[in-house]
Design an enzyme around this catalytic site. Structure first.
Site, PDB file in Angstrom:
ATOM      1  CE  LYS A  44      73.033  65.137  94.482  1.00  0.00           C
ATOM      2  NZ  LYS A  44      72.169  66.301  94.475  1.00  0.00           N
TER       3      LYS A  44
ATOM      4  CB  CYS B 186      70.131  75.987  76.747  1.00  0.00           C
ATOM      5  SG  CYS B 186      69.617  77.626  77.223  1.00  0.00           S
TER       6      CYS B 186
ATOM      7  CG  HIS C 204      55.481  68.215 115.309  1.00  0.00           C
ATOM      8  ND1 HIS C 204      54.694  68.419 116.417  1.00  0.00           N
ATOM      9  CD2 HIS C 204      56.763  68.150 115.760  1.00  0.00           C
ATOM     10  CE1 HIS C 204      55.454  68.505 117.492  1.00  0.00           C
ATOM     11  NE2 HIS C 204      56.720  68.338 117.125  1.00  0.00           N
TER      12      HIS C 204
ATOM     13  CD1 TRP D 231      66.388  72.023  80.500  1.00  0.00           C
ATOM     14  CD2 TRP D 231      65.402  73.987  80.959  1.00  0.00           C
ATOM     15  NE1 TRP D 231      65.634  71.862  81.638  1.00  0.00           N
ATOM     16  CE2 TRP D 231      65.015  73.044  81.944  1.00  0.00           C
ATOM     17  CE3 TRP D 231      64.899  75.287  81.044  1.00  0.00           C
ATOM     18  CZ2 TRP D 231      64.172  73.372  83.004  1.00  0.00           C
ATOM     19  CZ3 TRP D 231      64.043  75.613  82.093  1.00  0.00           C
ATOM     20  CH2 TRP D 231      63.689  74.666  83.049  1.00  0.00           C
TER      21      TRP D 231
ATOM     22  CG  ASN E  51      72.363  79.839  76.426  1.00  0.00           C
ATOM     23  OD1 ASN E  51      71.742  79.140  75.637  1.00  0.00           O
ATOM     24  ND2 ASN E  51      73.597  79.556  76.812  1.00  0.00           N
ATOM     25  N   GLY E  52      68.775  82.040  78.056  1.00  0.00           N
ATOM     26  CA  GLY E  52      68.116  82.963  78.966  1.00  0.00           C
ATOM     27  C   GLY E  52      66.636  83.109  78.660  1.00  0.00           C
TER      28      GLY E  52
ATOM     29  CE  LYS F 141      77.077  70.036  87.638  1.00  0.00           C
ATOM     30  NZ  LYS F 141      76.879  69.104  88.762  1.00  0.00           N
TER      31      LYS F 141
ATOM     32  CD  GLU G 219      72.473  67.033  98.078  1.00  0.00           C
ATOM     33  OE1 GLU G 219      73.139  66.628  97.104  1.00  0.00           O
ATOM     34  OE2 GLU G 219      71.690  68.006  97.994  1.00  0.00           O
TER      35      GLU G 219
ATOM     36  NE  ARG H  92      75.428  75.461  79.922  1.00  0.00           N
ATOM     37  CZ  ARG H  92      75.855  76.428  80.713  1.00  0.00           C
ATOM     38  NH1 ARG H  92      77.031  76.314  81.294  1.00  0.00           N
ATOM     39  NH2 ARG H  92      75.132  77.509  80.927  1.00  0.00           N
TER      40      ARG H  92
ATOM     41  CD  GLU I 115      69.292  66.829  91.963  1.00  0.00           C
ATOM     42  OE1 GLU I 115      69.508  68.011  91.632  1.00  0.00           O
ATOM     43  OE2 GLU I 115      70.138  66.133  92.546  1.00  0.00           O
TER      44      GLU I 115
END
Length: 607
Positions: free
Chosen positions: A484, A2, A503, A73, A99-100, A602, A480, A27, A487
């Site tokens: 992506k 946020c 395996h 958020w 925030n938090g 973000k 990665e 963010r 995401e």
């Protein structure tokens, strides 16, 4: 996660706050709100959804020259108008943004309930407004300090009171907060992006610092009421760097910007004559670096995969045993810190809470910690012993792309320095630099063929599952690539070492589950080909990222995208770019919000 912003000055506060919140969109958030005071009247507007929805309900003629704003958020309570910030107290005179996460909010709420405070939201943040009310006796700073002393967890808090015209009080603990200094006006925010349009002069608050500000002045003190003199920093990023320009999305712009950002990370840091790197920000002498016997790199998300690439490189070239640790696990694992071990913390924002707390835990145990960060003045960079800024420029899209490349570039330079101090010869150092300096040109070649990746995305984007497979230094790149796709396109994807599919994961192979193999011409080429044949024998679809001139691969893969040839240790710079483009174009085809994926933020500043 946020974002928060506050303003006091002579301009229309509502419109400035809305513009600032717009800059904080990247963010991640799910609701937004503002509180503006005019003639002792607290005017509160908040809505679930995008800032455009909030803007639509804020009157154009809304008056007031000071106020606070927030993008939320959700962590406690559903996404709705009531749970959106700002929150107010019972009197309706106090408004706060937070925030938090307040970890002890349940016990605090019980206490406040017993004092007949009326709660209307499901959030942990609302307790801050009511605590401030309970402590308020005419001094807002004192009330906020008393409130903060009871809070457990992370927070960046802004508070206003209608009886204190033009005053904003802010306090931080683990959640970033900066003050923006302008001509006869002040701003305060969680991110420089929110104030960049109005000033380049900023002050970074540290944990347990509290600021009281109005349009003409500010005072910073600690929780013991001791004044603190703060250094004024200058923001170097230009406003046009955070604009999309001709690109439809920030993510695509930032993928293309890698050709510019990597040279920026290398600039001024290369000693061609000695074939080594010059990294003055490490704050470690060559003797201290030479005494390093082991390295541990800690990070989260995309930064963690960059760290894993560098772990391969450091062991291969510098012959230093290197491990990687997820920051969230390292912090709580009571790590054993041994003499001779150097720790490196990697974070694009420099505010990732898991990594920041891991850094503090390591430092409590006496460990030297270097930081790899993009944001100048960020918490991790300030608190570490030394480090390297990656200079990728602002990265606005939630999904990181150019920062990954620049983290590699910065740490490749660190590896070169460590290797040249040990076993790497001068000719080998020259060859290393030659390949590193050519990387941006080779990425440009890949980007010139992006239409081929777009065609592959159209062909495969309807698949529900993907496997990303690589080996050696390209195994983290496979991880990665899978991240992506998850995401931005919301497609389930898993990254594996291609040797590991037999395996267990090979049970997932079927014609509807494509496998994307990273198969450059390195020493593991034939091993990867064998894994590809195992997938093909089970009717699996294969997309191969191979090297120019490879003729064997066409007999196995269904589709191929070729990248330029380079020395095998440099392929991660090149193999990752097609995967970034593939995720982008899949998201585009599926009509996803590319730059602001659902549920993501973000800068992850909550645990």
């Amino acid at each position: 996660m946020c974002g928060i912003i506050g303003y006091c000055g002579s301009r229309n506060a509502a419109q400035l706050l809305l513009s600032g919140l717009k800059q904080l969109e990247y963010r991640g958030y799910d609701s937004a709100g503002i509180a503006v005071v005019h003639k002792s009247n607290l005017q509160l507007y908040k809505k679930a959804g995008k800032i455009e929805i909030l803007r639509a309900i804020v009157p154009d003629i809304l008056e007031g020259h000071w106020g606070i704003g927030h993008t939320r958020w959700a962590s406690h309570g559903k996404v709705n108008d009531i749970n959106a910030h700002p929150h107010t107290d019972c009197t309706g005179k106090i408004a706060i943004c937070h925030n938090g996460i307040i970890e002890n909010y349940t016990s605090l709420k019980k206490r406040l309930d017993s004092e007949n405070h009326r709660f209307i939201s499901q959030t942990d943040s609302e307790v801050i407004a009511h605590l401030t009310e309970s402590f308020y006796e005419g001094n807002l700073v004192t009330a906020v300090k008393s409130t903060a002393s009871l809070l457990e967890g992370t927070y960046g808090i802004l508070a206003i009171h209608v009886d204190h015209p033009n005053q904003i009080v802010g306090v931080r603990n683990g959640s970033p907060m900066i003050i923006g200094l302008a001509d006869k006006e002040m701003l305060i925010a969680s991110d420089v992006s929110a104030v960049r349009a109005h000033t380049k002069q900023v002050i970074y608050l540290e944990d347990s610092e509290i600021v009281s500000m109005n349009s003409n002045a500010y005072e910073v003190s600690n929780m013991r009421n001791q004044p603190i003199n703060k250094k004024i920093e200058v923001i170097s990023w230009k406003l046009q760097e955070v604009e999309k320009g001709s690109y439809p999305h920030y993510m695509l712009k930032e993928i293309h910007e890698q050709t510019e950002s990597i040279p920026r990370a290398l600039s001024g840091r290369i000693d061609e004559q000695q074939a080594t790197a010059v990294l003055g920000g490490l704050n470690m002498s060559d003797t201290e670096l030479l005494s390093v016997k082991r390295i541990t790199i800690t990070a989260a998300g995309t930064s963690f995969y960059a760290a894993r690439v560098i772990a391969y490189l450091l062991e291969t070239l510098a012959r230093i045993p290197t491990t990687t640790e997820l920051s969230s696990e390292l912090r709580y694992r009571n790590p054993v810190v041994e003499q001779g071990t150097l720790y490196i913390a990697v974070s694009q924002s420099g505010e990732t809470i898991d990594t920041l707390m891991a850094v503090r835990e390591l430092q409590r145990k006496g460990a030297p910690v270097l930081a790899i960060s993009n944001v100048v003045g960020a918490s991790i960079a300030r608190e570490a012993h030394g480090g390297i800024y990656i200079h990728s420029g602002p990265e606005i899209a939630v999904a990181s792309t150019k920062a990954f490349a620049n983290q590699l570039a910065a740490m490749y330079l660190f590896t070169l320095k460590m290797a040249r101090m040990r076993h790497m010869t001068w000719p080998e150092g020259k060859k290393f630099l030659k390949h590193l300096l050519n990387i941006s040109n080779q990425i440009e070649e890949i980007l010139n063929n992006a239409d081929k990746i777009e065609q592959l995305a159209r062909k495969y984007c309807k698949a529900k599952n993907f496997l990303f497979l690589g080996r050696g230094i390209n195994f983290p790149v496979a991880l990665e690539g899978a991240l992506k796709l998850k995401e931005v396109a919301y497609i389930h994807a898993e990254g594996y070492s291609s040797a590991e599919i037999k395996h267990g994961p090979i049970a997932l192979i079927n014609p509807q589950t494509p496998s994307i193999f990273l198969v450059p011409d390195d020493y593991l080429y034939n091993k990867i080909l064998s894994s590809m044949k195992e997938v093909k024998a089970r009717n699996g679809s294969i997309i191969a990222i191979s090297t120019e001139g490879d003729t064997q691969i066409s007999h196995i893969a269904d589709d191929i995208f070729q990248i330029p040839k380079t020395e095998q240790n440099f392929y991660p710079f090149l193999t990752v770019v097609p995967l970034q483009l593939f995720a982008y174009y899949c998201a585009l085809e599926l009509k996803c919000d590319v730059d602001r994926p659902r549920n993501l933020a973000k800068s992850v500043t909550v645990e």
